[in-house]
Design a protein around this motif. Structure first.
Motif, PDB file in Angstrom:
ATOM      1  N   PRO A   1       0.833  -1.222   0.000  1.00 45.18           N
ATOM      2  CA  PRO A   1       0.000   0.000   0.000  1.00 45.18           C
ATOM      3  C   PRO A   1       0.859   1.261   0.000  1.00 45.18           C
ATOM      4  N   LEU A   2       1.292   1.700  -1.182  1.00 41.53           N
ATOM      5  CA  LEU A   2       2.174   2.862  -1.265  1.00 41.53           C
ATOM      6  C   LEU A   2       1.503   4.133  -0.767  1.00 41.53           C
ATOM      7  N   ARG A   3       0.181   4.207  -0.839  1.00 38.61           N
ATOM      8  CA  ARG A   3      -0.498   5.419  -0.365  1.00 38.61           C
ATOM      9  C   ARG A   3      -0.249   5.655   1.122  1.00 38.61           C
ATOM     10  N   THR A   4       0.070   4.595   1.839  1.00 40.49           N
ATOM     11  CA  THR A   4       0.381   4.720   3.266  1.00 40.49           C
ATOM     12  C   THR A   4       1.630   5.579   3.462  1.00 40.49           C
ATOM     13  N   TYR A   5       2.484   5.608   2.445  1.00 34.74           N
ATOM     14  CA  TYR A   5       3.754   6.333   2.537  1.00 34.74           C
ATOM     15  C   TYR A   5       3.717   7.641   1.748  1.00 34.74           C
ATOM     16  N   GLU A   6       2.536   8.215   1.631  1.00 32.60           N
ATOM     17  CA  GLU A   6       2.343   9.418   0.833  1.00 32.60           C
ATOM     18  C   GLU A   6       3.353  10.518   1.162  1.00 32.60           C
ATOM     19  N   SER A   7       3.630  10.728   2.435  1.00 33.18           N
ATOM     20  CA  SER A   7       4.529  11.819   2.835  1.00 33.18           C
ATOM     21  C   SER A   7       5.984  11.547   2.464  1.00 33.18           C
ATOM     22  N   ALA A   8       6.292  10.308   2.073  1.00 31.68           N
ATOM     23  CA  ALA A   8       7.674   9.951   1.744  1.00 31.68           C
ATOM     24  C   ALA A   8       7.870   9.717   0.250  1.00 31.68           C
ATOM     25  N   ILE A   9       6.903  10.166  -0.566  1.00 31.31           N
ATOM     26  CA  ILE A   9       6.969   9.957  -2.012  1.00 31.31           C
ATOM     27  C   ILE A   9       7.236  11.273  -2.723  1.00 31.31           C
ATOM     28  N   ARG A  10       8.117  11.222  -3.700  1.00 24.40           N
ATOM     29  CA  ARG A  10       8.422  12.395  -4.538  1.00 24.40           C
ATOM     30  C   ARG A  10       7.777  12.168  -5.905  1.00 24.40           C
ATOM     31  N   TYR A  11       6.950  13.110  -6.305  1.00 27.85           N
ATOM     32  CA  TYR A  11       6.255  12.977  -7.583  1.00 27.85           C
ATOM     33  C   TYR A  11       6.977  13.766  -8.665  1.00 27.85           C
ATOM     34  N   PRO A  12       6.935  13.271  -9.913  1.00 24.50           N
ATOM     35  CA  PRO A  12       6.249  12.054 -10.342  1.00 24.50           C
ATOM     36  C   PRO A  12       6.971  10.794  -9.867  1.00 24.50           C
ATOM     37  N   LEU A  13       6.200   9.833  -9.423  1.00 24.74           N
ATOM     38  CA  LEU A  13       6.735   8.538  -9.015  1.00 24.74           C
ATOM     39  C   LEU A  13       6.772   7.626 -10.237  1.00 24.74           C
ATOM     40  N   GLN A  14       7.964   7.086 -10.535  1.00 27.22           N
ATOM     41  CA  GLN A  14       8.106   6.208 -11.691  1.00 27.22           C
ATOM     42  C   GLN A  14       7.879   4.756 -11.299  1.00 27.22           C
ATOM     43  N   TRP A  15       7.097   4.075 -12.096  1.00 30.92           N
ATOM     44  CA  TRP A  15       6.829   2.654 -11.886  1.00 30.92           C
ATOM     45  C   TRP A  15       7.283   1.935 -13.157  1.00 30.92           C
ATOM     46  N   ALA A  16       8.355   1.158 -13.067  1.00 26.05           N
ATOM     47  CA  ALA A  16       8.916   0.480 -14.231  1.00 26.05           C
ATOM     48  C   ALA A  16       8.603  -1.005 -14.180  1.00 26.05           C
ATOM     49  N   THR A  17       8.207  -1.565 -15.301  1.00 23.14           N
ATOM     50  CA  THR A  17       7.932  -2.993 -15.382  1.00 23.14           C
ATOM     51  C   THR A  17       8.673  -3.584 -16.577  1.00 23.14           C
ATOM     52  N   TRP A  18       8.981  -4.868 -16.472  1.00 25.04           N
ATOM     53  CA  TRP A  18       9.666  -5.586 -17.546  1.00 25.04           C
ATOM     54  C   TRP A  18       8.750  -6.649 -18.112  1.00 25.04           C
ATOM     55  N   GLU A  19       8.746  -6.764 -19.427  1.00 20.84           N
ATOM     56  CA  GLU A  19       7.954  -7.798 -20.094  1.00 20.84           C
ATOM     57  C   GLU A  19       8.824  -8.522 -21.109  1.00 20.84           C
ATOM     58  N   GLU A  20       8.582  -9.820 -21.238  1.00 18.27           N
ATOM     59  CA  GLU A  20       9.280 -10.618 -22.237  1.00 18.27           C
ATOM     60  C   GLU A  20       8.392 -10.754 -23.473  1.00 18.27           C
ATOM     61  N   ARG A  21       8.888 -10.279 -24.612  1.00 15.68           N
ATOM     62  CA  ARG A  21       8.149 -10.394 -25.856  1.00 15.68           C
ATOM     63  C   ARG A  21       9.072 -10.894 -26.953  1.00 15.68           C
ATOM     64  N   ASN A  22       8.713 -12.039 -27.529  1.00 15.33           N
ATOM     65  CA  ASN A  22       9.512 -12.628 -28.602  1.00 15.33           C
ATOM     66  C   ASN A  22      10.969 -12.798 -28.197  1.00 15.33           C
ATOM     67  N   GLY A  23      11.156 -13.210 -26.953  1.00 12.37           N
ATOM     68  CA  GLY A  23      12.514 -13.459 -26.470  1.00 12.37           C
ATOM     69  C   GLY A  23      13.287 -12.219 -26.100  1.00 12.37           C
ATOM     70  N   ARG A  24      12.653 -11.058 -26.121  1.00 11.38           N
ATOM     71  CA  ARG A  24      13.333  -9.806 -25.770  1.00 11.38           C
ATOM     72  C   ARG A  24      12.681  -9.166 -24.553  1.00 11.38           C
ATOM     73  N   SER A  25      13.510  -8.558 -23.722  1.00 13.61           N
ATOM     74  CA  SER A  25      12.999  -7.867 -22.540  1.00 13.61           C
ATOM     75  C   SER A  25      12.646  -6.432 -22.915  1.00 13.61           C
ATOM     76  N   ARG A  26      11.467  -6.027 -22.519  1.00 12.87           N
ATOM     77  CA  ARG A  26      11.022  -4.661 -22.804  1.00 12.87           C
ATOM     78  C   ARG A  26      10.669  -3.967 -21.507  1.00 12.87           C
ATOM     79  N   ARG A  27      11.209  -2.771 -21.306  1.00 13.74           N
ATOM     80  CA  ARG A  27      10.986  -2.003 -20.084  1.00 13.74           C
ATOM     81  C   ARG A  27       9.960  -0.909 -20.357  1.00 13.74           C
TER      82      ARG A  27
END
Length: 206
Positions: A99-125
């Protein structure tokens, strides 16, 4: 008998070449001396579990590694301990909906959320930005644990990255258990370190 002009020219060229070589060696030595400390800090065993480690010893290890010392590193130490230890209690709890909202006072915006996906044998961020607490999901999946194995400081971007490994994850095995991790990123705002990014990686190549 005076030396032939050709010999004098050759000697002068030899002396000049020697000077260039010496100058090049001096420049190379200066560059080697100016080489910065490696960016990554790998913590010793007694500091890896930051929930149980001595906070002052952790701060001293960071101060020794990066010169000049990072500002407000004591506040950063408290913050990163809060994110990991408050949620995990020093244990490796696995992938949880945090629950990141619990830490609202400790977050600097914009907050980046990065995810990795495998597509056709390649990693995409893929990177998503949240510009306020209202945009944050109620809970976000990422690894929660009390152990930290690597700290990186990017002086150009003024950013600290802390990587939490997922070794021993319940329900994970083999490569996933050994290589999965979450990186928490921190930047300063008004002199305080705040969470600026989360990058969970469930099954990186390793």
């Amino acid at each position: 008998m005076p030396a032939a002009p050709g010999i004098l020219t050759w000697l002068a060229a030899l002396v000049s070449l020697g000077g260039l070589l010496a100058s090049g060696a001096a420049h190379a030595a200066a560059r080697a001396a100016a080489t910065p400390v490696p960016q990554a800090l790998y913590l010793p065993a007694d500091l890896t579990n930051i929930c149980e480690a001595d906070p002052q010893a952790l701060q001293q290890a960071i101060a020794r590694h990066w010169k000049p010392s990072l500002a407000s590193i004591d506040q950063w130490t408290q913050l990163v301990r809060s994110f990991s230890c408050d949620l995990s209690g020093s244990r490796d709890l696995g992938w949880h909906r945090v629950p990141l909202r619990t830490y609202e006072s400790a977050i600097r915006y914009p907050l980046q959320w990065a995810t990795w996906e495998e597509r056709n044998g390649r990693s995409r961020r893929t990177v998503r930005n949240y510009y306020s607490a209202a945009q944050l999901p109620q809970k976000i999946d990422f690894w929660v644990g009390g152990r930290i194995d690597e700290i990186r400081y990017d002086r150009r971007q003024q950013r600290i990255d802390a990587r939490f490994p997922a070794a021993g994850a319940r329900g994970a095995s083999g490569v996933v258990a050994q290589c999965a991790y979450t990186t928490l990123q921190f930047r300063q705002q008004n002199g305080l370190w705040l969470l600026s990014g989360v990058e969970p990686n469930l099954a990186p190549r390793c």
